[in-house]
Design an enzyme around this catalytic site. Sequence first.
Site, mmCIF file in Angstrom:
data_model
loop_
_atom_site.group_PDB
_atom_site.id
_atom_site.type_symbol
_atom_site.label_atom_id
_atom_site.label_comp_id
_atom_site.label_asym_id
_atom_site.label_seq_id
_atom_site.Cartn_x
_atom_site.Cartn_y
_atom_site.Cartn_z
ATOM 1 N N CYS A 53 29.062 15.828 -8.101
ATOM 2 C CA CYS A 53 30.357 15.462 -8.701
ATOM 3 C C CYS A 53 30.866 14.115 -8.206
ATOM 4 O O CYS A 53 32.038 13.775 -8.398
ATOM 5 C CB CYS A 53 31.422 16.539 -8.449
ATOM 6 N N PRO A 113 0.782 -1.240 0.000
ATOM 7 C CA PRO A 113 0.000 0.000 0.000
ATOM 8 C C PRO A 113 0.808 1.282 0.000
ATOM 9 O O PRO A 113 0.451 2.236 -0.678
ATOM 10 C CB PRO A 113 -0.821 -0.137 1.290
#
Length: 215
Positions: free
Chosen positions: A129, A59
């Site tokens: 990065c 759910p």
Amino acid sequence: MCDVVGVSFTVGPACREFAVYDRAHPRGGGRLRPGGRLGLARLTLLDLGGGFAGDAARPRPLHGASAFTLATQVTSVRRRSDAVDYYVNDGVYGAFNCVLYDHQVCRPRPLQDDAPPSGPPATIWGPTCDSMDQLCEGQLLPPLQPGHWLVWDNMGAYTLSAAGTFNGFPRASVCCVITAPLSEAVRAAVGPLSPMPEPAIQPTQLPAEQCVAEN
């Protein structure tokens, strides 16, 4: 006392072997049949558990995934002869942690989708990065420039809730949006909305120079 109506199972989000689902399936393993011998009513409910996509899952991701759409902005572009890299302002240490932890496959679509896909396949990277900060690769997109937006659907389950601020990048902001037809349907169902009461304590606006000095 509650009635037992079914069973659930999960193999975890990292599973990529189909045979594991077959072995864990309660019906295949005979685990739905003993209900009668235990004095229980006939078991009729099977909760698929984890390891499935948001549209066929337990759910929380079922209801949560489609409730949120994530928008990221292209911050920089690196073009090569056979590929292009787009860097956006959210990544695997933010809302895309689902790529690392849940092995979710995220696919973007351009907000300005009037241009057809062209050019080499694109790889989408987060802002840190870090070589691990890759969101997806092999995406066919129209040419994008810094400032363009990419939209990611079904990003409501296990995303922002586990986001961090690695390298100082903030978590994504949440904006509540409702379509006009749905808004009218809600108003028709619940009646006119009452205005929000004024807060008991009014916030004080500080001068900008004082905010800088105190921080």
